[in-house]
Design a protein around this motif. Structure first.
Motif, mmCIF file in Angstrom:
data_model
loop_
_atom_site.group_PDB
_atom_site.id
_atom_site.type_symbol
_atom_site.label_atom_id
_atom_site.label_comp_id
_atom_site.label_asym_id
_atom_site.label_seq_id
_atom_site.Cartn_x
_atom_site.Cartn_y
_atom_site.Cartn_z
ATOM 1 N N GLU A 57 0.875 -1.170 0.000
ATOM 2 C CA GLU A 57 0.000 0.000 0.000
ATOM 3 C C GLU A 57 0.913 1.220 0.000
ATOM 4 O OE1 GLU A 57 -2.694 -0.220 3.322
ATOM 5 O OE2 GLU A 57 -4.057 -1.505 2.201
ATOM 6 N N ASP A 64 2.640 4.926 -0.032
ATOM 7 C CA ASP A 64 2.381 6.194 0.639
ATOM 8 C C ASP A 64 2.243 7.331 -0.373
ATOM 9 O OD1 ASP A 64 2.885 5.003 3.277
ATOM 10 O OD2 ASP A 64 4.974 4.930 2.615
ATOM 11 N N LEU A 123 -7.513 2.961 -0.858
ATOM 12 C CA LEU A 123 -6.233 3.196 -0.203
ATOM 13 C C LEU A 123 -6.349 4.298 0.841
ATOM 14 C CD1 LEU A 123 -3.280 2.325 -0.187
ATOM 15 C CD2 LEU A 123 -2.851 3.961 -2.022
ATOM 16 N N ARG A 124 -7.028 5.388 0.489
ATOM 17 C CA ARG A 124 -7.194 6.501 1.430
ATOM 18 C C ARG A 124 -8.074 6.122 2.618
ATOM 19 N NH1 ARG A 124 -7.627 11.338 -3.112
ATOM 20 N NH2 ARG A 124 -5.473 12.031 -2.873
ATOM 21 N N THR A 179 -7.657 3.480 4.293
ATOM 22 C CA THR A 179 -6.817 2.729 5.220
ATOM 23 C C THR A 179 -5.658 3.542 5.789
ATOM 24 O OG1 THR A 179 -5.353 1.873 3.490
ATOM 25 C CG2 THR A 179 -7.317 0.567 4.010
ATOM 26 N N LYS A 180 -5.255 4.614 5.067
ATOM 27 C CA LYS A 180 -4.083 5.371 5.507
ATOM 28 C C LYS A 180 -3.960 6.659 4.716
ATOM 29 C CE LYS A 180 -0.185 3.979 3.123
ATOM 30 N NZ LYS A 180 0.996 3.153 3.023
ATOM 31 N N PRO A 181 -3.149 7.594 5.204
ATOM 32 C CA PRO A 181 -2.891 8.797 4.412
ATOM 33 C C PRO A 181 -2.049 8.432 3.185
ATOM 34 C CG PRO A 181 -2.261 9.133 6.711
ATOM 35 C CD PRO A 181 -2.561 7.672 6.530
ATOM 36 N N VAL A 182 -2.377 9.000 2.069
ATOM 37 C CA VAL A 182 -1.608 8.764 0.841
ATOM 38 C C VAL A 182 -1.552 10.071 0.057
ATOM 39 C CG1 VAL A 182 -3.625 7.922 -0.435
ATOM 40 C CG2 VAL A 182 -1.357 7.278 -1.194
#
Length: 193
Positions: free
Chosen positions: A114, A116, A146-147, A149-152
């Protein structure tokens, strides 16, 4: 006019423009890679580029520069025409294989990550982070997942001539966080979206 027909008409016109820009600026990819201010990007341990198709600006010079920082490079892979893309680690020594769309991608045994930072191809962009893609919605679905689940950080890579005053955006469209061209780097203000 509704947004969908407007986007369809734009795509047709912009594909021709992108071909002309690619022919007129053969060193755009190298110039863009040199122009990226690394200190203006959020911290990243992995990133995804793409394999340029047709007249898309080639991200390889940029990917090589980012890999020199020690970040793990990946490439998007379509495992199915209906599913979001997955990002597989890329090693330049390993031959790529056609994915579900026939685009070269890392083999099925490559590790999935995934990233960054995601470098996105596009047909057009605006300074508010609007992105006009090919129209199938694969990047929008993938980035939304993706966003979640986490900052990207999503970096649009384009020729400067692909800029429009405004991209017609729909609720599912995923905005760019920054844009890189052969002439400048644009960091999109969150309040501009």
């Amino acid at each position: 006019m509704t947004v969908i027909p407007e986007k369809t008409a734009l795509r047709k016109r912009l594909r021709g423009l992108r071909r002309a820009l690619a022919a007129a600026t053969p060193n755009a990819a190298e110039r863009a890679a040199e122009r990226l201010p690394l200190d203006r990007l959020p911290e990243f341990n992995s990133f995804s580029g793409y394999v340029a198709q047709g007249a898309e600006i080639d991200p390889l010079p940029l990917m090589l520069r980012l890999a020199e920082l020690g970040a793990a490079p990946a490439l998007p892979t379509a495992v199915s025409r209906d599913l979001p893309l997955e990002f597989r680690l890329w090693d330049s020594r390993t031959p790529l294989e056609p994915d579900a769309f026939g685009i070269p991608a890392p083999p099925a045994w490559a590790d999935v990550v995934e990233p960054d930072l995601v470098i996105c191809p596009l047909l057009a962009f605006d300074r508010r982070g609007g992105r006009l893609g090919q129209g199938a919605g694969h990047y929008d679905r993938t980035l939304a997942n993706l966003r979640a689940t986490k900052p990207v950080c999503v970096l649009g890579l384009a020729y400067a001539g692909q800029e429009l005053d405004e991209i017609p955006m729909e609720p599912h469209d995923q905005p760019l966080d920054a844009i890189l061209t052969e002439t400048e780097f644009v960091l999109v203000a969150k309040e501009a979206r």
